[in-house]
Design a protein around this motif. Structure first.
Motif, PDB file in Angstrom:
ATOM      1  N   GLN A  16       0.828  -1.205   0.000  1.00 37.08           N
ATOM      2  CA  GLN A  16       0.000   0.000   0.000  1.00 37.08           C
ATOM      3  C   GLN A  16       0.865   1.259   0.000  1.00 37.08           C
ATOM      4  N   ALA A  23       3.900   1.247  -0.993  1.00 33.34           N
ATOM      5  CA  ALA A  23       4.652   1.162  -2.252  1.00 33.34           C
ATOM      6  C   ALA A  23       3.889   1.811  -3.396  1.00 33.34           C
ATOM      7  N   GLN A  24       2.549   1.735  -3.350  1.00 31.82           N
ATOM      8  CA  GLN A  24       1.774   2.328  -4.432  1.00 31.82           C
ATOM      9  C   GLN A  24       1.799   3.853  -4.386  1.00 31.82           C
ATOM     10  N   VAL A  25       1.987   4.400  -3.193  1.00 32.68           N
ATOM     11  CA  VAL A  25       2.181   5.850  -3.098  1.00 32.68           C
ATOM     12  C   VAL A  25       3.510   6.208  -3.771  1.00 32.68           C
ATOM     13  N   SER A  35       5.130   4.419  -6.028  1.00 32.59           N
ATOM     14  CA  SER A  35       5.050   4.092  -7.449  1.00 32.59           C
ATOM     15  C   SER A  35       4.401   5.232  -8.242  1.00 32.59           C
ATOM     16  N   ARG A  36       3.317   5.776  -7.723  1.00 35.18           N
ATOM     17  CA  ARG A  36       2.636   6.866  -8.433  1.00 35.18           C
ATOM     18  C   ARG A  36       3.466   8.157  -8.369  1.00 35.18           C
ATOM     19  N   TRP A  74     -10.479   5.799   1.024  1.00 32.64           N
ATOM     20  CA  TRP A  74     -10.821   5.609  -0.380  1.00 32.64           C
ATOM     21  C   TRP A  74     -11.864   6.618  -0.870  1.00 32.64           C
ATOM     22  N   ALA A  82     -12.930   7.849  -4.897  1.00 38.35           N
ATOM     23  CA  ALA A  82     -12.107   8.965  -5.389  1.00 38.35           C
ATOM     24  C   ALA A  82     -10.723   8.897  -4.731  1.00 38.35           C
ATOM     25  N   VAL A  83     -10.031   7.782  -4.965  1.00 44.60           N
ATOM     26  CA  VAL A  83      -8.722   7.574  -4.338  1.00 44.60           C
ATOM     27  C   VAL A  83      -7.742   8.648  -4.814  1.00 44.60           C
ATOM     28  N   ASP A  84      -6.998   9.231  -3.877  1.00 48.67           N
ATOM     29  CA  ASP A  84      -5.972  10.218  -4.237  1.00 48.67           C
ATOM     30  C   ASP A  84      -4.721   9.928  -3.403  1.00 48.67           C
ATOM     31  N   LEU A  85      -3.841   9.114  -3.953  1.00 51.19           N
ATOM     32  CA  LEU A  85      -2.648   8.709  -3.203  1.00 51.19           C
ATOM     33  C   LEU A  85      -1.641   9.842  -3.063  1.00 51.19           C
ATOM     34  N   MET A  86      -1.849  10.940  -3.784  1.00 56.48           N
ATOM     35  CA  MET A  86      -0.884  12.033  -3.730  1.00 56.48           C
ATOM     36  C   MET A  86      -1.269  13.113  -2.725  1.00 56.48           C
ATOM     37  N   GLY A 125      -1.821   4.116   1.758  1.00 59.40           N
ATOM     38  CA  GLY A 125      -2.450   3.851   0.474  1.00 59.40           C
ATOM     39  C   GLY A 125      -3.925   3.493   0.561  1.00 59.40           C
ATOM     40  N   HIS A 126      -4.424   3.228   1.762  1.00 57.58           N
ATOM     41  CA  HIS A 126      -5.832   2.867   1.869  1.00 57.58           C
ATOM     42  C   HIS A 126      -6.536   3.821   2.826  1.00 57.58           C
ATOM     43  N   TYR A 174      -3.952   3.154 -12.136  1.00 58.43           N
ATOM     44  CA  TYR A 174      -3.697   4.388 -11.387  1.00 58.43           C
ATOM     45  C   TYR A 174      -2.377   4.290 -10.626  1.00 58.43           C
ATOM     46  N   SER A 175      -2.130   3.138 -10.003  1.00 65.59           N
ATOM     47  CA  SER A 175      -0.834   2.877  -9.371  1.00 65.59           C
ATOM     48  C   SER A 175      -0.707   1.378  -9.140  1.00 65.59           C
ATOM     49  N   TYR A 176       0.497   0.933  -8.806  1.00 64.13           N
ATOM     50  CA  TYR A 176       0.686  -0.497  -8.571  1.00 64.13           C
ATOM     51  C   TYR A 176       1.964  -0.741  -7.786  1.00 64.13           C
ATOM     52  N   TYR A 215      -4.201  -0.153  -8.142  1.00 64.94           N
ATOM     53  CA  TYR A 215      -5.482   0.535  -8.171  1.00 64.94           C
ATOM     54  C   TYR A 215      -5.832   0.808  -9.628  1.00 64.94           C
ATOM     55  N   ILE A 249       1.877   2.567 -15.095  1.00 62.51           N
ATOM     56  CA  ILE A 249       0.769   3.430 -14.681  1.00 62.51           C
ATOM     57  C   ILE A 249       0.200   4.101 -15.921  1.00 62.51           C
TER      58      ILE A 249
END
Lengths: 383, 138
Positions: free
Chosen positions: A138, A140-142, A144-145, A238, A242-246, A368-369, B69-71, B91, B114
């Motif tokens: 989770q 890691a996805q922050v 990654s983006r 979540w 409207a997920v916004d990891l940034m 991430g969640h 969106y991300s992974y 996601y 992505i």
């Protein structure tokens, strides 16, 4: 100074990181004794007890610690950021006259006895379970983006660990005391790409406590008691899809806490930033406003977080990445290191000169969640 | 390559409010709980809309397509996924729907990007035994 809500009289971090031979109750008692000694107080003065998840709850903990004069209890739990939030909770309760000396305490021995039970362990985690999502993946996805949007690299993140390890090399109690290079961080095996082993915090036994007191008690103690100026908390999730990891909760709590304290970013001399993972630090310093969105890498590179001369001296104990992350919860140790800096008690090589104001930030649960963000602003004892 | 066979089946706790979603996933359809007054998805599935608190009366079947969106590529799995590594959890920003947790399969790990276009696969599974698995649109 009227801006001070309450003061921190005692702070104590358990010196051990691996405790095979003591019960969790004994670790709680040792921490309490250490905090009382640091404050120069006795147990009968404690009239408030804040603990997130002690065995048997706060009622059993009061019994174990021999607290007989309590008039205020709090067992709020929002993960590792809880103890950053409790700085404000305790201070406001003291302002309201409902308590005069609040003990905030946490402990755990996960290396030897497994994770302590949590209030909100597996609620509605069906999506995670079905997809093999892990806590690291989770965060890691922050990362990654962030990499895809801003060109951030694993090397940028590695600088955060390098600074953490450098700071920990001055801390004889740190779990990891060896300095590391960027190359060594990059060579580690992946846990959940893009996060590799050294991007992750340590797993340690131990814990810590601090005692929040009224201005009156602080004066009577005659010791160096840093002030609590402001504290804010919020949650992010979540948001109905409207997920916004940034955008983490720090983007809300940071500006609000600074405004409530009447300070700006340039007033902050030292930062205690929750570092469950390297990306937690990068994202948090951006969302708190110490760097523009996507520009955090420039701040963390080449010693930007390194004490005493970096632009934003951060986590001088070594943080969760190298020093201590007791019971998978880092907020208590983040608060304690800020107290050390404000008292001038950090390691001489890492003590920030004229450290007047510190910012403490905690990130609980999963970035991430769903997560809880808490920011507190502290001041030096004599202001 | 992370193919469908490598990902384990699980036993998800299917609640009345999430029955339609999991049934859809097991059959390759993206069935969203839908709030009529808000004209919006209710995600994750809930009995009441979290925005207007109206009881959710219906569903909407989406195209099942979207973009990543991300992974993350998980190398340390837990539980049933312990032996399934490495695999992709991400996601997916679904067309006309939520950004939702998913696995990405049928693509070499170093080709996951992505923004890549994806579609829901049909695992022909029993309800509540698989998560949402997406694959690249060729």
């Amino acid at each position: 100074m009227s801006r001070v809500l309450a003061r921190i009289a005692g702070a104590f971090e358990h010196p051990q990181r691996d405790i095979p031979d003591k019960s969790i109750q004994t670790v709680y008692q040792e921490i309490f004794a250490g905090a009382l000694a640091d404050a120069g107080m006795t147990a009968d003065a404690i009239d408030g007890l804040y603990a997130s998840h002690p065995p048997g709850g706060v009622v059993a903990l009061a019994d174990q610690l021999g607290l007989t004069n309590l008039r205020h209890l709090n067992s709020t739990d929002y993960g590792g950021s809880t103890y950053v939030g409790m700085l404000g909770d305790a201070a406001r309760m003291i302002q309201a006259g409902q308590a005069s000396a609040v003990l905030v305490i946490m402990a755990g021995i996960p290396r030897n006895a497994g994770r302590s039970p949590r209030v909100l362990s597996d609620l509605a985690n069906y999506a995670e379970n079905a997809h093999g999502s892990t806590l690291i993946s989770q965060y890691a996805q922050v990362a990654s983006r962030h990499m895809a949007l801003y060109g951030t690299t694993r090397e940028d993140l590695a600088h955060i660990k390098v600074t953490s390890a450098y700071h920990a090399s001055f801390n004889p109690n740190a779990f990891l005391q060896k300095r590391v290079t960027v190359e060594e961080v990059l060579e580690q095996p992946p846990m959940a790409w893009p996060l590799h082993r050294m991007d992750c915090c340590v797993t340690t036994d131990g814990g810590g406590a601090y005692i929040v007191v009224s201005e009156e008690i602080a004066k009577s103690l005659g010791t160096n008691c840093p002030g609590i100026l402001a504290q804010e908390v919020t949650t992010r999730n979540w948001a109905n899809g409207a997920v916004d990891l940034m955008t983490t909760g720090a983007s809300i709590t940071g500006p609000r806490a600074l405004a409530a304290a009447g300070l700006t970013h340039s007033d902050i001399d030292f930062a205690s930033i929750y570092d469950s993972f390297t990306i937690t630090v990068l994202k948090t310093i951006e969302d708190l406003g110490f760097a523009e969105p996507g520009k955090g890498a420039a701040l963390v590179k080449d010693g930007g977080l390194q004490a005493p001369f970096g632009k934003l001296p951060t986590n001088t104990d070594g943080g969760g990445l190298s020093n201590n992350h007791p019971d998978f919860r880092g907020g208590m140790v983040r608060a304690i290191e800020a107290v050390r800096q404000l008292r001038g008690q950090a390691h001489p090589e890492l003590q920030v000169k004229d450290c007047e104001f510190a910012l403490v930030h905690g990130t609980g649960y999963s970035l991430g969640h769903r997560h809880a963000s808490a920011t507190a602003i502290l001041s030096r004892g004599d202001i | 390559m992370s193919d469908e066979q490598q990902l384990p089946t699980v036993q998800v706790k299917v609640e009345p409010e999430s029955q339609a979603f999991w049934e859809g996933i097991a059959n390759g359809r993206l069935v969203m709980s839908w709030c009529t007054p808000c004209d919006s998805q209710v995600w994750p599935p809930r009995a009441l809309c979290p925005v207007c608190q109206t009881p959710v009366a219906g569903t909407r079947t989406l195209s099942g397509e979207g973009e990543l969106y991300s992974y993350s590529i998980v190398h340390r799995g837990e539980g049933p996924f312990k032996d399934a590594t490495p695999y992709v959890v991400g996601y997916v920003d679904t067309d006309g729907g939520p950004i939702m947790m998913a696995n990405v399969i049928n693509v070499p790990l170093d080709e996951v990007r992505i923004g890549m276009r994806l579609r829901l696969t049909n695992p022909n599974a029993e309800t509540g035994t698989v998560g949402a698995r997406f694959e690249p649109i060729a």
